[in-house]
Scaffold this motif. Structure first.
Motif, short mmCIF file in Angstrom:
data_model
loop_
_atom_site.label_atom_id
_atom_site.label_comp_id
_atom_site.label_asym_id
_atom_site.label_seq_id
_atom_site.Cartn_x
_atom_site.Cartn_y
_atom_site.Cartn_z
N ALA A 85 -14.04 -1.56 14.97
CA ALA A 85 -14.30 -0.26 15.57
C ALA A 85 -13.79 0.87 14.69
N TYR A 86 -12.60 0.70 14.13
CA TYR A 86 -12.04 1.73 13.23
C TYR A 86 -12.88 1.86 11.96
N GLU A 87 -13.35 0.73 11.43
CA GLU A 87 -14.18 0.78 10.23
C GLU A 87 -15.47 1.55 10.50
N ARG A 88 -16.09 1.30 11.66
CA ARG A 88 -17.31 2.05 12.02
C ARG A 88 -17.02 3.53 12.17
N PHE A 89 -15.90 3.86 12.80
CA PHE A 89 -15.50 5.25 13.01
C PHE A 89 -15.30 5.97 11.67
N GLU A 90 -14.62 5.31 10.74
CA GLU A 90 -14.34 5.92 9.44
C GLU A 90 -15.61 6.07 8.61
N GLN A 117 0.82 -1.21 0.00
CA GLN A 117 0.00 0.00 0.00
C GLN A 117 0.86 1.26 0.00
N ASN A 118 2.15 1.12 0.37
CA ASN A 118 3.05 2.27 0.41
C ASN A 118 3.90 2.40 -0.84
N THR A 119 3.46 1.77 -1.93
CA THR A 119 4.09 2.00 -3.24
C THR A 119 3.26 3.01 -4.03
N THR A 120 3.91 3.74 -4.90
CA THR A 120 3.19 4.59 -5.85
C THR A 120 2.81 3.73 -7.05
N VAL A 174 5.03 -14.40 -7.93
CA VAL A 174 5.00 -13.11 -7.23
C VAL A 174 3.79 -13.05 -6.31
N VAL A 175 4.02 -12.60 -5.08
CA VAL A 175 2.93 -12.35 -4.13
C VAL A 175 3.07 -10.92 -3.63
N VAL A 176 1.98 -10.17 -3.71
CA VAL A 176 1.96 -8.77 -3.27
C VAL A 176 0.95 -8.65 -2.13
N THR A 177 1.38 -8.12 -0.99
CA THR A 177 0.49 -8.01 0.17
C THR A 177 0.41 -6.56 0.65
N GLY A 178 -0.71 -6.21 1.25
CA GLY A 178 -0.84 -4.86 1.79
C GLY A 178 -2.20 -4.61 2.41
N ASP A 179 -2.27 -3.52 3.14
CA ASP A 179 -3.50 -3.09 3.83
C ASP A 179 -3.82 -1.68 3.35
N ILE A 180 -4.82 -1.55 2.51
CA ILE A 180 -5.11 -0.24 1.89
C ILE A 180 -5.74 0.75 2.87
N THR A 181 -5.99 0.30 4.10
CA THR A 181 -6.50 1.24 5.12
C THR A 181 -5.36 1.88 5.91
#
Length: 330
Positions: A320-325, A246-249, A266-273
């Motif tokens: 909880a964070y998802e509800r907050f956002e 998620q921290n790539t351009t 190839v495996v690409v992993t990340g958290d877009i939140t």
């Protein structure tokens, strides 16, 4: 314990087996029973030579609980170690889908670590992720913290190396963190980069042992590097993992994906939140979903809070964070 059980209108009876089987079923300090009572809203009692399950509050859940317990007895007969957290995941998943997906997961050992720990998929989402890696040349896994995205990818990489399906493992991370610049950190270039790659080292130490990892590292069989080092390279016969994608351009993502050579996976992993890029910069992991969605040989796997394999409070924190956002957007 026997799977020969009886289900009546208001209770379910399961014959007790040997003392050892009963102890396995109840778990240490009855931890397993407490999980079952919480998830299915049931009451568990021992009456004579039977285990009796009642559900006075939610009688409609009794058939679901009884079906799950019959599946659980079969799993326990296989001598497979199951922790209370594993049991919670299995029970919640079964309650929602009515499928005993873990039968396949328990049969598929991904890797055995240096300390003889068996690594397997622990949720339905993880099982789909592992199968995607096996079947596809490029796999994207997007999900929140604690879902095992990186850990399972590295276990699959070690498995492929052990089976000689690849000649080396290349683990990559973008050197992007909250507000710090590499230039302001002490030490030479290697010492500056190492903090960003430390989570990858930790996982490899667990899987291979520090000594074996050091040997592979010196021979170039395993390479852990920042994303910037990938430009201009072609990686053949390699298992390549891009973590924290998620921290790539978008430009960096394109550069990385085009490093793939023949015989590679190839495996690409990340958290877009959790994007740490400067304001105004788009995440390459978000953009690539639209660009590559229709290409054969590439699969996107999405994990959720249901696939969190850390402490169960991590799942609650994510929700909880998802509800907050969502409330912020409203």
């Amino acid at each position: 314990m026997s799977a020969e059980a009886t289900l009546q209108d208001r209770e379910f009876r399961l014959p007790l087996g040997s003392v050892r089987e009963t102890q396995k079923f109840f778990g240490q300090l009855d931890a397993n029973v407490r999980v079952l009572e919480e998830v299915f809203e049931i009451e568990v009692h021992v009456e004579g030579d039977s285990l009796v399950i009642r559900s006075p509050k939610r009688p409609e859940l009794l058939p679901v609980a009884s079906s799950f317990l019959e599946e659980l007895v079969l799993v326990l007969q296989e001598e497979t170690p199951i922790t209370p957290e594993d049991l919670r995941k299995m029970a919640l998943s079964f309650k929602e889908s009515r499928k005993a997906w873990w039968k396949s997961a328990l049969e598929e050992t991904i890797f055995v670590t240096a300390s003889h720990k068996v690594i397997r998929a622990k949720t339905l989402g993880q099982l789909q992720y592992v199968r995607a890696i096996k079947e596809r040349e490029i796999t994207f896994c997007i999900g929140p913290a604690g879902t095992g995205k990186t850990y399972l990818a590295m276990a699959m990489a070690c498995n492929a190396l052990q089976k000689k399906e690849v000649n080396r493992i290349v683990l990559v991370r973008p050197a992007v963190e909250a507000g710090e610049s590499l230039g302001y950190l002490p030490g030479d270039l290697k010492e500056k980069i190492e903090p960003y790659l430390r989570p990858l080292y930790d996982a490899l130490y667990e899987m291979l042992s520090p000594e074996r990892f050091q040997k592979y590292s010196e021979k170039g069989v395993i390479e852990v590097a920042p994303l910037a080092y990938m430009r201009g390279r072609t990686l053949n016969d390699s298992f390549i993992v891009l973590d924290e994608a998620q921290n790539t351009t978008p430009e960096q993502m394109k550069m990385f994906l085009t490093r793939m050579g023949f015989g590679s996976k190839v495996v690409v992993t990340g958290d877009i939140t959790q994007v740490d890029l400067p304001a105004g910069k788009r995440s390459g992991l978000i953009v690539v979903q639209e660009i590559l969605k229709d290409i054969s040989g590439i699969e996107f796997v999405y994990l959720s809070e249901k696939d969190v394999v850390r402490h169960h409070l991590v799942q609650e924190i994510i929700l909880a964070y998802e509800r907050f956002e969502r409330n912020l957007k409203k």
